[in-house]
Design a protein around this motif. Structure first.
Motif, mmCIF file in Angstrom:
data_model
loop_
_atom_site.group_PDB
_atom_site.id
_atom_site.type_symbol
_atom_site.label_atom_id
_atom_site.label_comp_id
_atom_site.label_asym_id
_atom_site.label_seq_id
_atom_site.Cartn_x
_atom_site.Cartn_y
_atom_site.Cartn_z
ATOM 1 N N GLY A 1 -6.541 11.026 -11.009
ATOM 2 C CA GLY A 1 -5.762 11.951 -11.811
ATOM 3 C C GLY A 1 -4.326 11.973 -11.346
ATOM 4 N N PRO A 2 -3.537 12.868 -11.897
ATOM 5 C CA PRO A 2 -2.134 12.981 -11.488
ATOM 6 C C PRO A 2 -2.025 13.324 -10.000
ATOM 7 N N LEU A 3 -0.881 13.030 -9.437
ATOM 8 C CA LEU A 3 -0.635 13.326 -8.024
ATOM 9 C C LEU A 3 0.479 14.358 -7.904
ATOM 10 N N SER A 4 0.482 15.052 -6.776
ATOM 11 C CA SER A 4 1.532 16.014 -6.483
ATOM 12 C C SER A 4 1.726 16.055 -4.974
ATOM 13 N N ARG A 5 2.830 15.525 -4.532
ATOM 14 C CA ARG A 5 3.105 15.555 -3.088
ATOM 15 C C ARG A 5 3.316 16.985 -2.607
ATOM 16 N N GLN A 6 3.924 17.815 -3.461
ATOM 17 C CA GLN A 6 4.130 19.216 -3.074
ATOM 18 C C GLN A 6 2.798 19.917 -2.809
ATOM 19 N N LEU A 7 1.845 19.762 -3.738
ATOM 20 C CA LEU A 7 0.567 20.438 -3.568
ATOM 21 C C LEU A 7 -0.272 19.788 -2.475
ATOM 22 N N LEU A 8 -0.083 18.508 -2.237
ATOM 23 C CA LEU A 8 -0.772 17.855 -1.128
ATOM 24 C C LEU A 8 -0.291 18.428 0.206
ATOM 25 N N CYS A 9 1.009 18.639 0.326
ATOM 26 C CA CYS A 9 1.546 19.277 1.541
ATOM 27 C C CYS A 9 1.039 20.705 1.672
ATOM 28 N N TYR A 10 0.999 21.427 0.543
ATOM 29 C CA TYR A 10 0.507 22.807 0.585
ATOM 30 C C TYR A 10 -0.971 22.844 0.959
ATOM 31 N N ARG A 11 -1.741 21.865 0.482
ATOM 32 C CA ARG A 11 -3.157 21.761 0.831
ATOM 33 C C ARG A 11 -3.344 21.666 2.334
ATOM 34 N N SER A 12 -2.430 20.993 3.015
ATOM 35 C CA SER A 12 -2.552 20.881 4.474
ATOM 36 C C SER A 12 -2.406 22.244 5.145
ATOM 37 N N PHE B 1 -7.613 13.799 -16.253
ATOM 38 C CA PHE B 1 -8.642 13.817 -15.200
ATOM 39 C C PHE B 1 -9.920 13.207 -15.783
ATOM 40 N N GLN B 2 -9.942 11.906 -15.880
ATOM 41 C CA GLN B 2 -11.025 11.206 -16.566
ATOM 42 C C GLN B 2 -12.388 11.408 -15.921
ATOM 43 N N HIS B 3 -12.429 11.623 -14.638
ATOM 44 C CA HIS B 3 -13.711 11.719 -13.943
ATOM 45 C C HIS B 3 -14.044 13.142 -13.470
ATOM 46 N N SER B 4 -13.308 14.119 -13.989
ATOM 47 C CA SER B 4 -13.668 15.496 -13.649
ATOM 48 C C SER B 4 -14.890 15.883 -14.464
ATOM 49 N N ASP B 5 -15.682 16.790 -13.929
ATOM 50 C CA ASP B 5 -16.891 17.219 -14.635
ATOM 51 C C ASP B 5 -16.539 17.846 -15.976
ATOM 52 N N SER B 6 -15.545 18.718 -15.968
ATOM 53 C CA SER B 6 -15.078 19.369 -17.192
ATOM 54 C C SER B 6 -13.694 19.933 -16.907
ATOM 55 N N PHE B 7 -12.689 19.438 -17.607
ATOM 56 C CA PHE B 7 -11.339 19.926 -17.369
ATOM 57 C C PHE B 7 -11.242 21.418 -17.672
ATOM 58 N N SER B 8 -11.808 21.842 -18.800
ATOM 59 C CA SER B 8 -11.784 23.271 -19.152
ATOM 60 C C SER B 8 -12.547 24.096 -18.123
ATOM 61 N N GLY B 9 -13.677 23.567 -17.660
ATOM 62 C CA GLY B 9 -14.454 24.259 -16.628
ATOM 63 C C GLY B 9 -13.675 24.397 -15.332
ATOM 64 N N ASN B 10 -12.929 23.360 -14.972
ATOM 65 C CA ASN B 10 -12.102 23.429 -13.769
ATOM 66 C C ASN B 10 -10.985 24.449 -13.932
ATOM 67 N N LEU B 11 -10.386 24.500 -15.126
ATOM 68 C CA LEU B 11 -9.353 25.514 -15.358
ATOM 69 C C LEU B 11 -9.945 26.917 -15.267
ATOM 70 N N ASP B 12 -11.135 27.106 -15.830
ATOM 71 C CA ASP B 12 -11.792 28.414 -15.732
ATOM 72 C C ASP B 12 -12.011 28.791 -14.265
ATOM 73 N N LEU B 13 -12.420 27.809 -13.462
ATOM 74 C CA LEU B 13 -12.615 28.051 -12.025
ATOM 75 C C LEU B 13 -11.301 28.447 -11.365
ATOM 76 N N ALA B 14 -10.229 27.740 -11.692
ATOM 77 C CA ALA B 14 -8.914 28.060 -11.118
ATOM 78 C C ALA B 14 -8.467 29.466 -11.522
ATOM 79 N N PHE B 15 -8.717 29.834 -12.776
ATOM 80 C CA PHE B 15 -8.291 31.153 -13.243
ATOM 81 C C PHE B 15 -9.161 32.268 -12.670
ATOM 82 N N LYS B 16 -10.445 31.998 -12.437
ATOM 83 C CA LYS B 16 -11.303 32.987 -11.765
ATOM 84 C C LYS B 16 -10.857 33.177 -10.322
#
Length: 195
Positions: free
Chosen positions: A52-63, A147-162
């Motif tokens: 999927g897309p990359l984000s160096r900013q969020l990768l640094c924040y993940r650390s 995100f071609q290999h995500s289980d469900s993009f909408s489901g992942n967004l719902d998880l993020a919003f929860k």
């Protein structure tokens, strides 16, 4: 993380690519906060590795998130060891492995969920009316390509919003520890129309 001053909109990694790019300055700030909260969670993805897309900013924040999680896990293990060493807990047991697996903070986070939230929220301003149900549905439909290999993009967004809802609610009761209460309230109001 809020107590440590790490869960906010501070521009620590502005020299790196992958931050919010579209919309007003407020849109970018609110998107950044929601994306950082989503980095606490984990993207539901097929077991072939992230694509999927990359984000160096969020990768640094993940650390940062990972370091806090790891430190809390070590603290819990130290407290548990002290309980057993001092004799304050029953040492004659058969469930040692099961007990360690039940302790919190065992699973590491990733920044995939944060990237999914950022990508979705960053694409909405390209729509004529980003808060309309049609615009949201159209942008969510693009998620399968992002995100071609995500289980469900909408489901992942719902998880993020929860996850956002839970963290936002926690900041409401944090008192002085949530120094940017107005930013959290404004972000919550902004996000409400974009879910």
């Amino acid at each position: 993380m809020a107590r440590l001053g790490l869960l906010n909109t501070k521009q620590w990694f502005s020299h790196l690519s992958g931050g919010p790019m579209r919309g007003s300055d407020d849109d970018k700030t609110f998107n950044l906060l929601v994306s950082r909260v989503a980095c606490i969670g984990k993207l539901q993805h097929k077991p072939i590795g992230y694509s999927g897309p990359l984000s160096r900013q969020l990768l640094c924040y993940r650390s940062l998130v990972s370091q806090v999680r790891s430190t809390l896990r070590i603290l819990i293990e130290a407290v548990l060891a002290e309980l057993f060493l001092s004799g304050d807990a029953d040492r004659d047991r058969e469930d040692w492995s099961e007990m360690t697996l039940k302790l919190p903070f065992i699973n590491d986070n990733d920044c995939g969920l944060g990237i999914a939230a950022r990508t979705y929220l960053d694409d909405l301003p390209a729509q004529t009316n980003p808060t309309s149900p049609e615009a949201r549905a159209e942008t969510k439909a693009k998620g399968k390509a992002w995100f071609q290999h995500s289980d469900s993009f909408s489901g992942n967004l719902d998880l993020a919003f929860k996850l956002w809802d839970a963290v936002y609610k926690a900041t409401q009761g944090a008192g002085k520890e949530a120094k940017d209460a107005k930013t959290w309230d404004n972000t919550n109001a902004w996000l409400a129309g974009r879910r």
